[in-house]
Design a protein around this motif. Structure first.
Motif, PDB file in Angstrom:
ATOM      1  N   CYS A 102      53.026  18.387  28.906  1.00  0.00           N
ATOM      2  CA  CYS A 102      54.384  18.021  28.509  1.00  0.00           C
ATOM      3  C   CYS A 102      55.230  17.960  29.766  1.00  0.00           C
ATOM      4  O   CYS A 102      54.806  18.385  30.844  1.00  0.00           O
ATOM      5  CB  CYS A 102      54.965  19.020  27.505  1.00  0.00           C
ATOM      6  SG  CYS A 102      55.245  20.677  28.161  1.00  0.00           S
ATOM      7  N   ALA A 103      56.434  17.429  29.637  1.00  0.00           N
ATOM      8  CA  ALA A 103      57.344  17.402  30.777  1.00  0.00           C
ATOM      9  C   ALA A 103      57.675  18.829  31.192  1.00  0.00           C
ATOM     10  O   ALA A 103      57.815  19.721  30.346  1.00  0.00           O
ATOM     11  CB  ALA A 103      58.612  16.651  30.411  1.00  0.00           C
ATOM     12  N   GLU A 144      53.052  20.097  33.489  1.00  0.00           N
ATOM     13  CA  GLU A 144      52.589  18.910  34.191  1.00  0.00           C
ATOM     14  C   GLU A 144      51.417  19.229  35.120  1.00  0.00           C
ATOM     15  O   GLU A 144      51.275  20.376  35.554  1.00  0.00           O
ATOM     16  CB  GLU A 144      53.744  18.330  35.030  1.00  0.00           C
ATOM     17  CG  GLU A 144      54.934  17.895  34.214  1.00  0.00           C
ATOM     18  CD  GLU A 144      56.154  17.579  35.060  1.00  0.00           C
ATOM     19  OE1 GLU A 144      57.100  16.981  34.519  1.00  0.00           O
ATOM     20  OE2 GLU A 144      56.162  17.931  36.259  1.00  0.00           O
ATOM     21  N   VAL A 190      48.232  22.194  27.698  1.00  0.00           N
ATOM     22  CA  VAL A 190      49.232  21.583  26.813  1.00  0.00           C
ATOM     23  C   VAL A 190      50.140  20.720  27.682  1.00  0.00           C
ATOM     24  O   VAL A 190      51.105  21.206  28.265  1.00  0.00           O
ATOM     25  CB  VAL A 190      50.051  22.659  26.075  1.00  0.00           C
ATOM     26  CG1 VAL A 190      51.057  22.003  25.119  1.00  0.00           C
ATOM     27  CG2 VAL A 190      49.137  23.609  25.305  1.00  0.00           C
ATOM     28  N   GLN A 210      58.089  24.809  24.810  1.00  0.00           N
ATOM     29  CA  GLN A 210      56.750  24.639  24.222  1.00  0.00           C
ATOM     30  C   GLN A 210      55.964  25.941  24.261  1.00  0.00           C
ATOM     31  O   GLN A 210      55.357  26.358  23.276  1.00  0.00           O
ATOM     32  CB  GLN A 210      55.987  23.558  24.986  1.00  0.00           C
ATOM     33  CG  GLN A 210      56.473  22.139  24.736  1.00  0.00           C
ATOM     34  CD  GLN A 210      55.634  21.431  23.685  1.00  0.00           C
ATOM     35  OE1 GLN A 210      54.976  22.063  22.879  1.00  0.00           O
ATOM     36  NE2 GLN A 210      55.663  20.116  23.722  1.00  0.00           N
ATOM     37  N   VAL A 247      50.843  25.233  30.484  1.00  0.00           N
ATOM     38  CA  VAL A 247      51.720  24.322  29.754  1.00  0.00           C
ATOM     39  C   VAL A 247      52.610  23.593  30.759  1.00  0.00           C
ATOM     40  O   VAL A 247      53.254  24.231  31.601  1.00  0.00           O
ATOM     41  CB  VAL A 247      52.613  25.089  28.750  1.00  0.00           C
ATOM     42  CG1 VAL A 247      53.484  24.117  27.956  1.00  0.00           C
ATOM     43  CG2 VAL A 247      51.763  25.937  27.807  1.00  0.00           C
ATOM     44  N   GLU A 295      60.406  20.645  29.470  1.00  0.00           N
ATOM     45  CA  GLU A 295      60.182  21.051  28.082  1.00  0.00           C
ATOM     46  C   GLU A 295      59.154  22.175  27.956  1.00  0.00           C
ATOM     47  O   GLU A 295      58.912  22.683  26.856  1.00  0.00           O
ATOM     48  CB  GLU A 295      59.691  19.845  27.261  1.00  0.00           C
ATOM     49  CG  GLU A 295      60.645  18.661  27.259  1.00  0.00           C
ATOM     50  CD  GLU A 295      60.015  17.414  26.654  1.00  0.00           C
ATOM     51  OE1 GLU A 295      58.838  17.497  26.214  1.00  0.00           O
ATOM     52  OE2 GLU A 295      60.686  16.365  26.622  1.00  0.00           O
ATOM     53  N   SER A 296      58.545  22.575  29.061  1.00  0.00           N
ATOM     54  CA  SER A 296      57.396  23.471  28.986  1.00  0.00           C
ATOM     55  C   SER A 296      57.760  24.883  28.537  1.00  0.00           C
ATOM     56  O   SER A 296      56.973  25.535  27.837  1.00  0.00           O
ATOM     57  CB  SER A 296      56.671  23.521  30.339  1.00  0.00           C
ATOM     58  OG  SER A 296      57.531  23.974  31.363  1.00  0.00           O
TER      59      SER A 296
END
Length: 301
Positions: free
Chosen positions: A282-283, A235, A280, A290, A233, A286-287
């Motif tokens: 995401c930034a 980048e 997944v 998430q 999860v 934010e991981s």
């Protein structure tokens, strides 16, 4: 500023070119790079006086043909020992001592989900086995685990295998290293025995990645992802898959040269240049949120 006289400059470039020509994993590129360094030296491109600036220029040239991020001339502000690999070990020892041995954060999140941060790197196993074992044993009782590699810059492949050994139930083929001579390979497997308790191979596992995640940390994420053991999860990572060795070529300069390449037993390739692609996206910031939400949803389901 650490200065270099003309008498010092030529031996530094000559030795760096020799090391690349003799040891770089891709012989055809190695010869081209050695020639490039000698040509740039003759042109006066390296007449900059400072060791730090020289390191930057030489590194740019070394990475100009195939963007191998492990192929570098590294500047060390403090003089380092001349022994093979000594410069790197000396530079990272202080990071080991100030990061609880590379496991600076262990936390129990809501819902029985554990968070284990491994940073700033996966230190040599003879240093790191004890703190890694303690941290991995502590999280073994969690219902799900999140391994945070967002700030991890690489390290020891043996430490990768050690960490993986806590995350599988059975011995598992993780990776194979192919060396330059083309005749020798070295397989990496999870260990049949670990000190402490295993988290095991069946509970939910998530790995956090960022654009800073590099080298051995990428191997950890990639191995777990390709074997279907973890969900990545965050980048895409930086993309460095070649194990390297380091040689001191000046009291403040270390030539690091990749001597092999990693081949995953599942994908048949590696993450060189492309990075590990998250399951997944995401930034990175934010991981964690998430991954925690994914873990809670899977546990609830």
């Amino acid at each position: 500023m650490t200065t270099l006289t003309n008498l010092q400059l030529t031996p530094v470039i000559d030795e760096t070119a020799r090391l690349v020509a003799e040891h770089y994993v891709f012989p055809e590129i190695a010869d081209k790079l050695a020639d490039l360094l000698q040509r740039r030296l003759a042109e006066g491109a390296y007449d900059v006086g400072g060791a730090e600036e020289l390191a930057r220029l030489v590194t740019a040239d070394l990475q100009s043909l195939n963007d191998d991020k492990h192929l570098r001339l590294l500047f060390h502000a403090t003089p380092v020992s001349p022994g093979e690999g000594a410069a790197t070990l000396e530079s990272i020892r202080r990071d080991f001592d100030t990061s609880l041995g590379g496991a600076p954060r262990v936390e129990l999140l809501d819902g029985g989900v554990a968070l284990l941060e491994l940073a700033p790197m996966l230190f040599p196993l003879d240093w790191a086995a004890e703190p890694l074992s303690a941290a991995l044993t502590l999280v073994s009782r969690a219902s799900a685990l999140i391994v945070d590699l967002r700030k991890n810059l690489g390290g020891d492949p043996d430490s990768v295998a050690f960490v993986c050994s806590y995350l599988f139930d059975e011995r598992t083929h993780l990776n194979t290293m192919y060396w330059r001579d083309g005749e020798r390979t070295e397989q990496s497997w999870s260990l049949p025995y670990v000190p402490g308790a295993r988290f095991g191979g069946s509970k939910p596992l998530y790995v956090l990645s960022s654009e800073s995640t590099f080298s051995a940390a990428e191997e950890l994420a990639y191995d777990l992802q390709q074997l279907g053991r973890a969900v990545v999860v965050g980048e895409p990572t930086r993309g460095g898959a070649h194990p390297r060795k380091g040689w001191t070529v000046h009291p403040h300069l270390e030539a690091t040269v990749p001597t092999g390449r990693a081949i995953n037993p599942v994908s048949g390739t590696n993450w060189e240049g492309t990075g590990v692609q998250p399951d997944v996206p995401c930034a990175a910031a934010e991981s964690l949120e998430q991954a925690h939400a994914l873990a809670l949803a899977r546990l609830a389901g």
